[in-house]
Design a protein around this motif. Structure first.
Motif, short mmCIF file in Angstrom:
data_model
loop_
_atom_site.label_atom_id
_atom_site.label_comp_id
_atom_site.label_asym_id
_atom_site.label_seq_id
_atom_site.Cartn_x
_atom_site.Cartn_y
_atom_site.Cartn_z
N GLU A 6 37.87 -33.34 -50.36
CA GLU A 6 39.49 -32.98 -50.47
C GLU A 6 40.26 -32.40 -48.95
OE1 GLU A 6 40.82 -34.08 -53.32
OE2 GLU A 6 38.36 -34.91 -53.75
N ARG A 10 43.56 -35.42 -48.18
CA ARG A 10 44.86 -34.40 -47.99
C ARG A 10 45.35 -35.13 -46.58
NH1 ARG A 10 44.87 -29.28 -49.74
NH2 ARG A 10 44.27 -30.07 -51.61
N GLU A 14 48.63 -37.27 -45.45
CA GLU A 14 49.65 -37.73 -44.49
C GLU A 14 49.55 -37.12 -43.81
OE1 GLU A 14 48.70 -32.84 -44.64
OE2 GLU A 14 49.07 -32.51 -46.91
#
Length: 143
Positions: A6, A10, A14
């Motif tokens: 995860e 992420r 980003e």
């Protein structure tokens, strides 16, 4: 282990968002002069923020023509061989149009145009790529 996956997902999302890759938007011209394009309820882009392509501006171009006008009636001077003077006689005739001619293409944006825009990477500029619906202000005569 799931936390690490995860975290990587992420970080990747980003990184993509931070680089602001090209993003396509749909908008509507709400004013032609000054140019304003509304993308959503909150976002209105002004002339300073827009880069216009030839597809949404007036432009000149050379075209090759070989045609005749419709029949028209008007006078042309006719030289009188006795007096040397001329008189205009009304005659129905056509005129030949031939060769390379410069044309002005009326293609600028008008209120009501639906357009496709691309956001320039890492900036607040938007390229207006093209219309996505027929030009609402066509006035020309189809021959």
């Amino acid at each position: 282990m799931n936390d690490v996956v995860e975290l990587i997902k992420r970080a990747a999302l980003e990184a993509v968002e931070a680089s602001k890759p090209v993003h396509l938007l749909y908008g509507e011209v709400i004013s032609a002069s000054p140019l304003k394009i509304q993308v959503d309820q909150k976002s209105i882009y002004t002339e300073k923020m827009l880069i216009l392509t030839r597809a949404v501006t007036d432009f000149e171009m050379d075209v090759s023509l070989s045609c005749e006008t419709r029949p028209v009636t008007h006078g042309h001077p006719v030289v009188d061989t006795f007096t040397g003077g001329g008189i205009a006689q009304e005659v129905e005739h056509k005129h030949r149009v031939q060769g390379v001619k410069k044309l002005l293409v009326h293609n600028s944006l008008v209120a009501g145009d639906k357009v496709l825009l691309a956001r320039v990477q890492q900036g607040k500029k938007f390229v207006v790529l093209d219309r996505i619906s027929p030009h609402p202000a066509l006035k020309g005569e189809w021959l």
